[in-house]
Design a protein around this motif. Structure first.
Motif, PDB file in Angstrom:
ATOM      1  N   ALA A   1       1.056  -1.331   0.014  1.00 36.52           N
ATOM      2  CA  ALA A   1       0.015   0.456  -0.727  1.00 36.52           C
ATOM      3  C   ALA A   1       0.795   1.340   0.107  1.00 36.52           C
ATOM      4  O   ALA A   1       0.661   2.300  -0.769  1.00 36.52           O
ATOM      5  N   SER A   2       1.931   1.064   1.093  1.00 40.26           N
ATOM      6  CA  SER A   2       2.929   2.180   1.197  1.00 40.26           C
ATOM      7  C   SER A   2       3.616   2.844  -0.239  1.00 40.26           C
ATOM      8  O   SER A   2       4.151   3.379  -0.683  1.00 40.26           O
ATOM      9  N   LEU A   3       3.777   1.623  -1.333  1.00 40.34           N
ATOM     10  CA  LEU A   3       4.474   1.739  -2.807  1.00 40.34           C
ATOM     11  C   LEU A   3       3.997   2.657  -3.259  1.00 40.34           C
ATOM     12  O   LEU A   3       4.065   3.284  -4.201  1.00 40.34           O
ATOM     13  N   GLY A   4       2.315   2.338  -3.282  1.00 43.85           N
ATOM     14  CA  GLY A   4       1.378   2.478  -3.962  1.00 43.85           C
ATOM     15  C   GLY A   4       1.625   3.790  -3.831  1.00 43.85           C
ATOM     16  O   GLY A   4       1.594   4.184  -5.309  1.00 43.85           O
ATOM     17  N   ALA A   5       1.121   4.584  -2.971  1.00 42.39           N
ATOM     18  CA  ALA A   5       0.962   5.493  -2.464  1.00 42.39           C
ATOM     19  C   ALA A   5       2.230   6.338  -2.777  1.00 42.39           C
ATOM     20  O   ALA A   5       2.090   8.193  -3.516  1.00 42.39           O
ATOM     21  N   PHE A   6       3.203   6.140  -2.477  1.00 42.11           N
ATOM     22  CA  PHE A   6       4.713   6.781  -3.423  1.00 42.11           C
ATOM     23  C   PHE A   6       5.024   7.210  -4.437  1.00 42.11           C
ATOM     24  O   PHE A   6       5.052   8.256  -4.946  1.00 42.11           O
ATOM     25  N   LEU A   7       4.330   5.665  -5.414  1.00 43.61           N
ATOM     26  CA  LEU A   7       4.349   6.531  -6.577  1.00 43.61           C
ATOM     27  C   LEU A   7       3.224   7.491  -6.819  1.00 43.61           C
ATOM     28  O   LEU A   7       3.335   8.417  -8.287  1.00 43.61           O
ATOM     29  N   VAL A   8       1.740   7.302  -6.545  1.00 43.48           N
ATOM     30  CA  VAL A   8       1.250   8.541  -6.753  1.00 43.48           C
ATOM     31  C   VAL A   8       2.070   9.877  -6.403  1.00 43.48           C
ATOM     32  O   VAL A   8       2.012  10.999  -7.236  1.00 43.48           O
ATOM     33  N   ALA A   9       2.401   9.556  -5.080  1.00 45.88           N
ATOM     34  CA  ALA A   9       3.257  11.171  -4.808  1.00 45.88           C
ATOM     35  C   ALA A   9       3.809  12.025  -5.435  1.00 45.88           C
ATOM     36  O   ALA A   9       4.151  12.701  -6.319  1.00 45.88           O
ATOM     37  N   VAL A  10       4.396  10.681  -6.525  1.00 50.34           N
ATOM     38  CA  VAL A  10       5.803  11.141  -7.209  1.00 50.34           C
ATOM     39  C   VAL A  10       5.124  11.174  -8.156  1.00 50.34           C
ATOM     40  O   VAL A  10       5.860  12.736  -8.659  1.00 50.34           O
ATOM     41  N   ALA A  11       3.874  10.971  -9.262  1.00 50.75           N
ATOM     42  CA  ALA A  11       4.023  11.245 -10.197  1.00 50.75           C
ATOM     43  C   ALA A  11       3.225  12.637  -9.425  1.00 50.75           C
ATOM     44  O   ALA A  11       3.521  13.583 -10.852  1.00 50.75           O
ATOM     45  N   ILE A  12       2.393  13.581  -9.199  1.00 49.90           N
ATOM     46  CA  ILE A  12       2.235  14.284  -8.975  1.00 49.90           C
ATOM     47  C   ILE A  12       3.113  14.972  -8.716  1.00 49.90           C
ATOM     48  O   ILE A  12       2.785  16.881  -9.156  1.00 49.90           O
ATOM     49  N   SER A  13       3.496  15.274  -7.483  1.00 54.75           N
ATOM     50  CA  SER A  13       5.243  16.381  -7.458  1.00 54.75           C
ATOM     51  C   SER A  13       5.337  16.470  -8.662  1.00 54.75           C
ATOM     52  O   SER A  13       6.034  17.644  -8.584  1.00 54.75           O
ATOM     53  N   THR A  14       5.912  15.622  -9.369  1.00 55.20           N
ATOM     54  CA  THR A  14       6.399  16.405 -10.687  1.00 55.20           C
ATOM     55  C   THR A  14       6.161  17.013 -11.756  1.00 55.20           C
ATOM     56  O   THR A  14       5.908  17.036 -12.366  1.00 55.20           O
ATOM     57  N   LEU A  15       4.425  15.785 -11.870  1.00 57.67           N
ATOM     58  CA  LEU A  15       3.623  16.625 -12.820  1.00 57.67           C
ATOM     59  C   LEU A  15       4.076  18.763 -12.093  1.00 57.67           C
ATOM     60  O   LEU A  15       3.624  19.036 -13.546  1.00 57.67           O
ATOM     61  N   PHE A  16       3.594  19.067 -11.220  1.00 53.49           N
ATOM     62  CA  PHE A  16       3.238  20.058 -10.723  1.00 53.49           C
ATOM     63  C   PHE A  16       4.815  20.758 -11.071  1.00 53.49           C
ATOM     64  O   PHE A  16       5.062  22.129 -11.224  1.00 53.49           O
ATOM     65  N   ALA A  17       5.942  19.969 -10.720  1.00 52.10           N
ATOM     66  CA  ALA A  17       7.292  20.924 -10.949  1.00 52.10           C
ATOM     67  C   ALA A  17       7.678  20.912 -12.371  1.00 52.10           C
ATOM     68  O   ALA A  17       8.245  21.714 -13.034  1.00 52.10           O
ATOM     69  N   LEU A  18       7.391  20.201 -13.445  1.00 51.47           N
ATOM     70  CA  LEU A  18       7.359  20.298 -14.536  1.00 51.47           C
ATOM     71  C   LEU A  18       6.456  21.759 -14.743  1.00 51.47           C
ATOM     72  O   LEU A  18       6.547  22.745 -16.034  1.00 51.47           O
ATOM     73  N   LEU A  19       5.075  21.649 -14.478  1.00 50.29           N
ATOM     74  CA  LEU A  19       4.274  23.118 -14.435  1.00 50.29           C
ATOM     75  C   LEU A  19       4.980  23.979 -14.025  1.00 50.29           C
ATOM     76  O   LEU A  19       5.189  25.435 -15.007  1.00 50.29           O
ATOM     77  N   ALA A  20       5.683  23.317 -13.005  1.00 58.76           N
ATOM     78  CA  ALA A  20       6.713  25.159 -11.763  1.00 58.76           C
ATOM     79  C   ALA A  20       7.921  25.506 -13.845  1.00 58.76           C
ATOM     80  O   ALA A  20       7.602  26.735 -13.295  1.00 58.76           O
TER      81      ALA A  20
ATOM     82  N   LEU B   1      14.084  21.745 -10.115  1.00 59.11           N
ATOM     83  CA  LEU B   1      12.604  22.011  -9.378  1.00 59.11           C
ATOM     84  C   LEU B   1      12.081  20.538  -8.845  1.00 59.11           C
ATOM     85  O   LEU B   1      10.973  20.291  -8.124  1.00 59.11           O
ATOM     86  N   VAL B   2      12.209  19.334  -9.527  1.00 61.40           N
ATOM     87  CA  VAL B   2      11.781  17.894  -9.328  1.00 61.40           C
ATOM     88  C   VAL B   2      12.105  17.841  -7.926  1.00 61.40           C
ATOM     89  O   VAL B   2      11.948  17.195  -7.312  1.00 61.40           O
ATOM     90  N   THR B   3      13.827  18.323  -7.517  1.00 63.52           N
ATOM     91  CA  THR B   3      14.436  17.765  -6.109  1.00 63.52           C
ATOM     92  C   THR B   3      13.547  18.960  -5.203  1.00 63.52           C
ATOM     93  O   THR B   3      13.183  18.341  -4.319  1.00 63.52           O
ATOM     94  N   ALA B   4      12.917  20.061  -5.359  1.00 62.15           N
ATOM     95  CA  ALA B   4      12.470  20.812  -3.968  1.00 62.15           C
ATOM     96  C   ALA B   4      11.094  20.357  -3.982  1.00 62.15           C
ATOM     97  O   ALA B   4      10.918  20.682  -2.960  1.00 62.15           O
ATOM     98  N   PHE B   5      10.953  20.103  -5.701  1.00 61.81           N
ATOM     99  CA  PHE B   5       9.004  19.469  -4.896  1.00 61.81           C
ATOM    100  C   PHE B   5       9.256  18.243  -4.224  1.00 61.81           C
ATOM    101  O   PHE B   5       8.007  17.824  -4.069  1.00 61.81           O
ATOM    102  N   ALA B   6      10.052  17.680  -4.204  1.00 63.27           N
ATOM    103  CA  ALA B   6      10.180  15.569  -3.672  1.00 63.27           C
ATOM    104  C   ALA B   6       9.512  16.014  -1.973  1.00 63.27           C
ATOM    105  O   ALA B   6       9.892  16.421  -1.323  1.00 63.27           O
TER     106      ALA B   6
END
Length: 357
Positions: free
Chosen positions: A266-285, A296-301
Motif C-alpha cells: 500500500a505504501s509503495l502505491g501511495a509513493f508512486l502516486v505522490a511522486v507522479a503528482i509532485s513531478t507534474l507540478f514541477a513540470l508546470l513550475a 524543481l523536481v528535487t525541491a518538490f520531492a
C-alpha cells in the motif's frame, strides 16, 4: 498498586527498547541512510516487536522527546526563511498546489485501493515532516503503524532513487554546508522552558500532536521575532529521534508479517502516486518560470526536510532555493495539518453522530 517487580520489568523493557533503537540508529547513520536515527530506531524496534519481545517507552521520555523535536523544528522558521520564500512566488505557489495534490491523491489511493481509514490515509499521505506527522498522528485514531510505514518507505525510496534519476540528467555535486550555529547553555535553557510551557498549553487544549505542535509554535514565535537565535545541539536531538522511533515501534507489538507485507504494498502505491503528482507540478513550475527541471523536481520531492535539502545541495543546486522550498512545505504542513485534521475529522464524527440519532 504497582509494585517494585512491575517497575523493574518496565525499566528493563525500556532499556532494551531504547538500546536497540540507539544501535539501529547508529547503524543507519554509519550507512548514510536518510533520517537515520528515527528510521534506524524504528526498524530495530519493529524487529523486536515482531520477535515477540517485551518493549516499552516511558511516557515521560515521550514527552521530553516531542518537546525537543518541536523546539528544534521551530528554530527553522526565521525571518530569513520567509524573506527567501517571497523571492520565488511562482514556484512556491506551484509547490503549495503540489502538496495539496499529493495529499489528495495519496489519501484517495490509500482509502479506495488499499482500504485504509481516512485518518490513517490522511497522515500517511503528508509529504514530508516525518517526525511532526508521526507525533501528530499519535494523538489521533490513525493506525500509527500504517502512517510510519508509508512515511518511512517514501523517504527511503526518494533518497535512493532521486539521485540516480537526476544523475542521468548530468547533475553534479558541489559546495560545502555552512558551520552550525553554536548556542550558549543559557539560550538553550530559556528556549526549552518557553517551548515546554507552549507544549503543555497545546496539549491541554487537546490539539492533534499538541506537545510537538505547541513546542514548535513557541520556538517559531521566538525565532520569527528574533527574540531567540538558539538552536538545540545534536546531543539532545539524537536521543529524541531514538525515542520517537521506539515509540512508533512499540505500536507493532502483535503485528503479523502478512500485515507488514500489506503495508509495504500500500505504501509503495501511495509513493508512486505522490511522486507522479509532485513531478507534474514541477513540470508546470519549470514551464512557467523557465527554471531548471531537475532543481524543481528535487525541491518538490515529497520527502523529509533535512534529507531533501541536503540531497539538493549535494547535487549542486542553489541551497537557498532548496531550503526555502522545503522549509515552506514544512511550515505549511506544520500549521495546516492539525487545522485540516480537526476540521475534517470533527465534521465526520459529528455527521456520524447525527446519522445514528
Amino acid at each position: 498498586m504497582r509494585g517494585l517487580p512491575f517497575r523493574m520489568r518496565s525499566a528493563a523493557s525500556a532499556a532494551v527498547t531504547l538500546g536497540a533503537g540507539a544501535l539501529g540508529g547508529l547503524i543507519f547513520a554509519l550507512l548514510g541512510l536518510p533520517a537515520a536515527w528515527i528510521s534506524g530506531s524504528l526498524v530495530a524496534c519493529i524487529g523486536l516487536a515482531l520477535a515477540g519481545m517485551r518493549i516499552d517507552v516511558p511516557e515521560w521520555l515521550r514527552f521530553l522527546a516531542f518537546v525537543v523535536l518541536g523546539t528544534s523544528m521551530g528554530t527553522m522558521l526565521t525571518p530569513e526563511t520567509f524573506a527567501r520564500a517571497a523571492t520565488w512566488p511562482v514556484s512556491m505557489a506551484c509547490l503549495g498546489a503540489s502538496v495539496l495534490g499529493t495529499m489528495a491523491g495519496g489519501t484517495l489511493f490509500l482509502t479506495r485501493v488499499a482500504g485504509w481509514s481516512r485518518e490513517s490515509a490522511f497522515w500517511a499521505s503528508a509529504p514530508g515532516a516525518f517526525g511532526t506527522v508521526v507525533a501528530m498522528a499519535a494523538d489521533t485514531n490513525a493506525d500509527l503503524r500504517q502512517v510510519a510505514f508509508a512515511q518511512t518507505l517514501r523517504l527511503f525510496l526518494l533518497v535512493a532513487a532521486l539521485p540516480n534519476v537526476l544523475a542521468a540528467l548530468g547533475m553534479t555535486a558541489g559546495g560545502v554546508p555552512p558551520p552550525p550555529h553554536v548556542s550558549t547553555l543559557g539560550e538553550i535553557v530559556v528556549l526549552f522552558v518557553v517551548c515546554t510551557a507552549a507544549a503543555l498549553l497545546a496539549a491541554r487544549l487537546k490539539l492533534p500532536g499538541g506537545l510537538i505542535l505547541g513546542a514548535l509554535a513557541g520556538s517559531a514565535v521566538l525565532h520569527a521575532t528574533r527574540l531567540s537565535t538558539a538552536v538545540l545541539p545534536a546531543e539532545l536531538l539524537i536521543p529524541a529521534f531514538v525515542v520517537l522511533g521506539g515509540s512508533v515501534g512499540v505500536r507493532f507489538i502483535g503485528t503479523s508479517l502478512s500485515t507488514i507485507r500489506a503495508y509495504v504494498l500500500a505504501s509503495l502505491g501511495a509513493f508512486l502516486v505522490a511522486v507522479a503528482i509532485s513531478t507534474l507540478f514541477a513540470l508546470l513550475a519549470a514551464w512557467l518560470t523557465g527554471d531548471d527541471l531537475g532543481k524543481l523536481v528535487t525541491a518538490f520531492a515529497p520527502g523529509a526536510l533535512e534529507a531533501m535539502t541536503a540531497l539538493g545541495f549535494a547535487m549542486g543546486y542553489d541551497p537557498a532555493f532548496m531550503s526555502a522550498h522545503h522549509l515552506f512545505r514544512f511550515a505549511g504542513l506544520s500549521v495546516a495539518l492539525p487545522v485540516a485534521a480537526r476540521l475534517m475529522f470533527a465534521a465526520a464524527e459529528q455527521a456520524g453522530r447525527d446519522h445514528t440519532q
